[in-house]
Motif scaffolding. Sequence first.
Motif, PDB file in Angstrom:
ATOM      1  N   PRO A 151       0.818  -1.485  -0.275  1.00 24.83           N
ATOM      2  CA  PRO A 151      -0.708  -0.131   0.214  1.00 24.83           C
ATOM      3  C   PRO A 151       0.522   1.226   0.042  1.00 24.83           C
ATOM      4  O   PRO A 151       0.528   2.244  -0.675  1.00 24.83           O
ATOM      5  CB  PRO A 151      -1.029  -0.368   1.546  1.00 24.83           C
ATOM      6  N   ASP A 152       1.601   1.332   0.465  1.00 27.32           N
ATOM      7  CA  ASP A 152       2.947   2.498   0.466  1.00 27.32           C
ATOM      8  C   ASP A 152       4.473   1.655   0.932  1.00 27.32           C
ATOM      9  O   ASP A 152       4.449   0.565   1.294  1.00 27.32           O
ATOM     10  CB  ASP A 152       2.424   3.705   1.584  1.00 27.32           C
ATOM     11  N   ASP A 153       4.910   3.033   1.136  1.00 25.59           N
ATOM     12  CA  ASP A 153       7.009   2.265   0.688  1.00 25.59           C
ATOM     13  C   ASP A 153       7.300   1.834   2.735  1.00 25.59           C
ATOM     14  O   ASP A 153       7.803   0.934   2.828  1.00 25.59           O
ATOM     15  CB  ASP A 153       7.845   3.519   1.301  1.00 25.59           C
ATOM     16  N   ASP A 154       6.195   1.816   3.624  1.00 22.47           N
ATOM     17  CA  ASP A 154       6.269   1.391   5.132  1.00 22.47           C
ATOM     18  C   ASP A 154       5.102   0.577   5.110  1.00 22.47           C
ATOM     19  O   ASP A 154       5.659  -0.156   6.412  1.00 22.47           O
ATOM     20  CB  ASP A 154       6.526   2.363   5.650  1.00 22.47           C
ATOM     21  N   HIS A 155       4.143  -0.117   4.344  1.00 18.30           N
ATOM     22  CA  HIS A 155       3.751  -1.916   4.708  1.00 18.30           C
ATOM     23  C   HIS A 155       3.415  -2.340   4.075  1.00 18.30           C
ATOM     24  O   HIS A 155       3.310  -2.192   2.988  1.00 18.30           O
ATOM     25  CB  HIS A 155       1.674  -1.023   5.259  1.00 18.30           C
TER      26      HIS A 155
END
Length: 204
Positions: A151-155
Amino acid sequence: MNRKILSLLFVLSLVMTLFSTAANTRKISFVVLYEVTGKGYVALFDVKGDWREDELWGFVSLPRNRQINMDCGFRDDGKVSCVIPGNISRYAGRMVKLVVYGYAFDVVVPPEAKKMPILQSFGYIGGKGYVAKFKLMGKWHGDEIWGFVVPDDDHQLKMDCKFNETDKEAVCVVDGKISQWTKKTVKLVFYGYTFPVRVPGKTP
């Protein structure tokens, strides 16, 4: 004299605003990375705004600070196609970075071209949650039916995937936490193939 200076400043300000607005309308978005037998890998992009052919330069950033140039150009349908001449198949299933005119996209290198999934649908199904359905080209085995969501760079979220009645289709149920990204674009990764999708709202 002061009026002339003020008028000139106003015109310059207006011109700068117009140029700034035009620049802000330019955009590049990643569509898909796939392998073409005998040619190598091809990355496809959507572009928005006015672009010149000489602005369509790019490269692939690989592990250990390696870099491979991409040969990019417009297709007849207006999309941008970038051919990667180097052999990046050794990085199949791993994340690399595609860079076009400074725009960077993290994508997973898909495996051999003999197998190819095609995303048929993605949405919310009552009682099941968010579900992605894929059409499978080629011969597939059960241990190859896997995927996840970025979903994004951290997840990174799990997808529970399995054959859907036959070995020609697969269905993946996505971790319910994906609802946090409703109306945002996420990446579905199925067997190394990346599919950017917009997370729809829940419907009864």
